[in-house]
Scaffold this active site. Structure first.
Site, PDB file in Angstrom:
ATOM      1  CB  SER A 232      -0.895   0.022   1.198  1.00 49.27           C
ATOM      2  OG  SER A 232      -0.498  -0.612   2.390  1.00 49.27           O
ATOM      3  CG  HIS A 262      -1.040  -5.409   2.103  1.00 49.46           C
ATOM      4  ND1 HIS A 262      -0.463  -5.235   3.296  1.00 49.46           N
ATOM      5  CD2 HIS A 262      -0.882  -3.985   1.559  1.00 49.46           C
ATOM      6  CE1 HIS A 262       0.197  -3.934   3.320  1.00 49.46           C
ATOM      7  NE2 HIS A 262      -0.340  -3.222   2.553  1.00 49.46           N
ATOM      8  CG  HIS A 308       5.673  -9.532   7.829  1.00 52.59           C
ATOM      9  ND1 HIS A 308       6.556  -8.547   7.636  1.00 52.59           N
ATOM     10  CD2 HIS A 308       4.693  -8.768   8.219  1.00 52.59           C
ATOM     11  CE1 HIS A 308       5.938  -7.402   7.330  1.00 52.59           C
ATOM     12  NE2 HIS A 308       4.834  -7.593   7.903  1.00 52.59           N
ATOM     13  NE  ARG A 317       2.204  -4.015  13.013  1.00 51.99           N
ATOM     14  CZ  ARG A 317       2.120  -4.381  11.524  1.00 51.99           C
ATOM     15  NH1 ARG A 317       1.449  -3.300  11.109  1.00 51.99           N
ATOM     16  NH2 ARG A 317       2.639  -5.329  10.969  1.00 51.99           N
ATOM     17  CG  ASP A 363      -3.433  -8.291   9.425  1.00 49.32           C
ATOM     18  OD1 ASP A 363      -4.063  -7.303   9.526  1.00 49.32           O
ATOM     19  OD2 ASP A 363      -2.711  -8.695   8.309  1.00 49.32           O
TER      20      ASP A 363
HETATM   21  N1  HAX Z   1       0.674 -20.040   5.730  1.00 43.59           N
HETATM   22  C1  HAX Z   1       1.093 -20.961   4.951  1.00 43.59           C
HETATM   23  N2  HAX Z   1       2.082 -20.773   4.238  1.00 43.59           N
HETATM   24  C2  HAX Z   1       2.889 -19.902   4.242  1.00 43.59           C
HETATM   25  C3  HAX Z   1       2.588 -18.752   5.134  1.00 43.59           C
HETATM   26  C4  HAX Z   1       1.405 -18.983   6.199  1.00 43.59           C
HETATM   27  N3  HAX Z   1       0.979 -18.090   6.933  1.00 43.59           N
HETATM   28  N4  HAX Z   1       3.355 -17.673   5.149  1.00 43.59           N
HETATM   29  C5  HAX Z   1       4.299 -18.114   4.230  1.00 43.59           C
HETATM   30  N5  HAX Z   1       3.990 -19.107   3.557  1.00 43.59           N
HETATM   31  C6  HAX Z   1       4.716 -19.823   2.581  1.00 43.59           C
HETATM   32  C7  HAX Z   1       4.512 -19.102   1.332  1.00 43.59           C
HETATM   33  O1  HAX Z   1       3.188 -19.218   0.711  1.00 43.59           O
HETATM   34  C8  HAX Z   1       5.775 -19.618   0.421  1.00 43.59           C
HETATM   35  O2  HAX Z   1       5.381 -20.693  -0.365  1.00 43.59           O
HETATM   36  P1  HAX Z   1       5.493 -21.124  -1.729  1.00 43.59           P
HETATM   37  O3  HAX Z   1       7.078 -21.113  -1.563  1.00 43.59           O
HETATM   38  O4  HAX Z   1       4.881 -22.267  -2.053  1.00 43.59           O
HETATM   39  O5  HAX Z   1       5.196 -19.939  -2.354  1.00 43.59           O
HETATM   40  C9  HAX Z   1       6.792 -19.988   1.356  1.00 43.59           C
HETATM   41  O6  HAX Z   1       6.099 -20.035   2.771  1.00 43.59           O
HETATM   42  C10 HAX Z   1       7.838 -18.839   1.799  1.00 43.59           C
HETATM   43  O7  HAX Z   1       7.205 -17.514   1.990  1.00 43.59           O
HETATM   44  P2  HAX Z   1       7.808 -16.392   2.773  1.00 43.59           P
HETATM   45  O8  HAX Z   1       9.108 -16.163   2.239  1.00 43.59           O
HETATM   46  O9  HAX Z   1       7.931 -16.801   4.543  1.00 43.59           O
HETATM   47  O10 HAX Z   1       6.672 -15.376   2.827  1.00 43.59           O
HETATM   48  P3  HAX Z   1       6.552 -14.287   1.752  1.00 43.59           P
HETATM   49  O11 HAX Z   1       7.566 -12.973   2.037  1.00 43.59           O
HETATM   50  O12 HAX Z   1       6.485 -14.914   0.252  1.00 43.59           O
HETATM   51  O13 HAX Z   1       5.079 -13.736   2.130  1.00 43.59           O
HETATM   52  C11 HAX Z   1       3.160 -13.461   3.284  1.00 43.59           C
HETATM   53  C12 HAX Z   1       4.795 -13.146   3.190  1.00 43.59           C
HETATM   54  C13 HAX Z   1       2.601 -12.250   4.606  1.00 43.59           C
HETATM   55  C14 HAX Z   1       2.540 -12.896   2.264  1.00 43.59           C
HETATM   56  C15 HAX Z   1       2.958 -14.530   3.837  1.00 43.59           C
HETATM   57  O14 HAX Z   1       3.732 -14.948   5.190  1.00 43.59           O
HETATM   58  C16 HAX Z   1       1.495 -15.056   3.956  1.00 43.59           C
HETATM   59  O15 HAX Z   1       0.793 -15.516   2.980  1.00 43.59           O
HETATM   60  N6  HAX Z   1       0.800 -15.053   5.314  1.00 43.59           N
HETATM   61  C17 HAX Z   1      -0.580 -15.367   5.278  1.00 43.59           C
HETATM   62  C18 HAX Z   1      -1.490 -14.012   4.945  1.00 43.59           C
HETATM   63  C19 HAX Z   1      -1.184 -12.805   6.003  1.00 43.59           C
HETATM   64  O16 HAX Z   1      -1.093 -13.098   6.992  1.00 43.59           O
HETATM   65  N7  HAX Z   1      -1.077 -11.653   5.267  1.00 43.59           N
HETATM   66  C20 HAX Z   1      -0.951 -10.533   6.024  1.00 43.59           C
HETATM   67  C21 HAX Z   1       0.671  -9.833   6.231  1.00 43.59           C
HETATM   68  C22 HAX Z   1       0.709  -8.741   7.131  1.00 43.59           C
HETATM   69  C23 HAX Z   1       0.374  -7.508   6.408  1.00 43.59           C
HETATM   70  O17 HAX Z   1       0.809  -7.198   5.338  1.00 43.59           O
HETATM   71  N8  HAX Z   1      -0.827  -7.180   6.792  1.00 43.59           N
HETATM   72  O18 HAX Z   1      -1.317  -6.176   6.062  1.00 43.59           O
END
Ligand code: HAX
Length: 423
Positions: A232, A262, A308, A317, A363
């Site tokens: 964002s 996000h 994250h 947080r 979150d």
């Molecule tokens: N559950 C399952 N798998 C997860 C995971 C979770 N909570 N977090 C990461 N992974 C997986 C990823 O999907 C990725 O899998 P692939 O290799 O198959 O694509 C792998 O672990 C490596 O990912 P990462 O490097 O640890 O995480 P990223 O930096 O790629 O992504 C995310 C960060 C926040 C998007 C990710 O942890 C996620 O999808 N979390 C769940 C959604 C979430 O809570 N989002 C909010 C984040 C905070 C925010 O921005 N708020 O606004």
């Protein structure tokens, strides 16, 4: 906003001088290299953005102007906005000035309501927020100032005016969206004498419990900013770098916040908890919850609220919300689920071994607390996030305008060009 402007004026020469000196004396100093995996992997960790307002480290999380967020949980959102913009907390006169400035903009034009009420009944509240902010754009002082030929050096003043118009109005718009979208009855008008977050809590009309107001205040403080590289903030920065005003820019950024990876994750967290409640009919055993989580991961779904892109520890947080639940003795099924997931999910994610960070982000906790006070419409939760994040985005845009940052224009490459670079 004379006091606020004076503070910024005071900072301006040093800020600009620092940028000029860095550019002139060290402009060609290499600070990083970029690997192909970063080009293909969402530019992860490429240090390519300037952000003065806050920073996020892997091992500690958010600091606003170098103050850890857990040291700011007793401040008001107005304090935080002032801190984000100026680098210092406001004194009493400055706090009163900014509160009054927000209050003066709390009544938004009727045209905003006309637009919002004309939308289909099932429009997502984040779409309404984004449109509501755009509908406020006609109030932009920046656009008028630019059209009148203001010099680039002076544009920050009209930007500050726009920030106040946007932030003063966004709580009224968000509260109105809640009431329109979820059939809560008439809009509740802003009330004289309340500060920004108390007025927001009042206009939402969710609860008369005194600690509801405390939660809204804490919520607005905690979500305010998270440095410049998140979806964002970066989106808003790119849009504003074309000299689009804050209404265009914040609206654009919030469209990114609406994504499930996000800001929408808080909605998804509550949906996850509701699914769990339905599946188990109450709080399950640790073993049953573990199995459920593994099954979810096995079907290719993420566990919302965990992981994250930057953090490698429990998000402070999340800790602040968790502490709030303890202090206020909040204890319903959702809060219990939130605590139980905290006990189980990190171990599950560690065992699965994919997520780089198995710990909860903000979150994972916020939705359970909103639900506790009666805000059960979880499609609205990202709007709460967006209202707060508008402060961070506005302050980042303001600082860029003060510094005089240019239009953003990185270089893109084709896969073939990347292959060519290997040779
Ligand atoms: N559950 C399952 N798998 C997860 C995971 C979770 N909570 N977090 C990461 N992974 C997986 C990823 O999907 C990725 O899998 P692939 O290799 O198959 O694509 C792998 O672990 C490596 O990912 P990462 O490097 O640890 O995480 P990223 O930096 O790629 O992504 C995310 C960060 C926040 C998007 C990710 O942890 C996620 O999808 N979390 C769940 C959604 C979430 O809570 N989002 C909010 C984040 C905070 C925010 O921005 N708020 O606004």
């Amino acid at each position: 906003m004379d006091l606020f402007k004076a503070r910024l004026d005071e900072k301006l020469p040093q800020l600009r001088a620092e940028r000029t000196t860095l550019l002139k004396e060290h402009g060609d100093t290499q600070i990083s290299t970029v690997a192909i995996e970063q080009v293909l992997g969402g530019m992860r960790a490429v240090p390519a953005l300037l952000c003065e307002t806050s920073s996020v480290s892997a091992d500690e999380g958010l600091r606003i102007r170098n103050i850890p967020i857990l040291e700011l949980t007793n401040q008001t959102p107005e304090d935080i906005f002032f801190l984000l913009c100026t680098g210092v907390l406001p004194n009493d006169a400055e706090r009163a000035e900014i509160s009054a400035a927000f209050a003066a903009k709390a009544n938004v034009p009727d045209s905003v309501w006309d637009v919002l009420k004309a939308l289909p009944k099932d429009t997502h509240p984040m779409v309404m927020l984004s449109i509501g902010i755009l509908a406020l754009e006609k109030e932009s002082a920046f656009r008028k100032s630019y059209e009148a030929g203001a010099s680039k050096d002076e544009l920050w003043k009209a930007t500050l005016e726009d920030c106040v118009t946007l932030l003063g109005g966004v709580t009224t718009i968000a509260a109105g969206i809640y009431r329109i979208r979820f059939g809560k009855g008439d809009l509740i008008a802003p009330k004289d004498g309340l500060d920004w977050s108390a007025n927001f809590a009042h206009m939402l009309g969710v609860s008369n419990d005194a600690s509801w107001e405390d939660l809204v205040r804490l919520y607005l403080v905690l979500h305010s900013d998270h440095e410049g590289g998140n979806v964002s903030a970066m989106t808003s920065h790119v849009v504003s770098s074309a000299l689009s005003d804050v209404f265009y820019s914040v609206s654009a950024g919030l469209n990114g916040l609406a994504g499930p990876l996000h800001g929408l994750a808080n909605q998804e967290c509550l949906r996850f908890i509701m699914d769990l409640r339905q599946e188990f009919g109450g709080v399950p055993t640790d073993e049953a919850l573990r199995e459920y989580c593994f099954k979810r991961l096995g079907s290719g779904q993420v566990i919302p609220g965990y992981g994250h892109a930057v953090l490698r520890v429990t998000d402070p947080r999340f800790t602040a919300f968790h502490q709030f639940a303890e202090e206020k003795n909040l204890n319903d099924d959702n809060v219990q689920f939130m605590k139980k997931l905290f006990a189980i999910v990190p171990e599950v994610l560690k065992e699965q071994g994919k997520a780089k960070n198995p710990w909860p982000n903000v979150d994972a906790a916020s939705g359970s607390l909103l639900y506790y006070y009666g805000m059960t419409e979880f499609e609205f939760y990202t709007v709460m996030f967006g209202v707060s994040r508008a402060m961070g985005i506005c302050s980042q845009i303001l600082v860029h305008r003060m510094i005089g940052s240019p239009i953003v224009r990185p270089k893109s490459m084709t896969l073939a060009e990347l292959r060519g670079m290997i040779k």
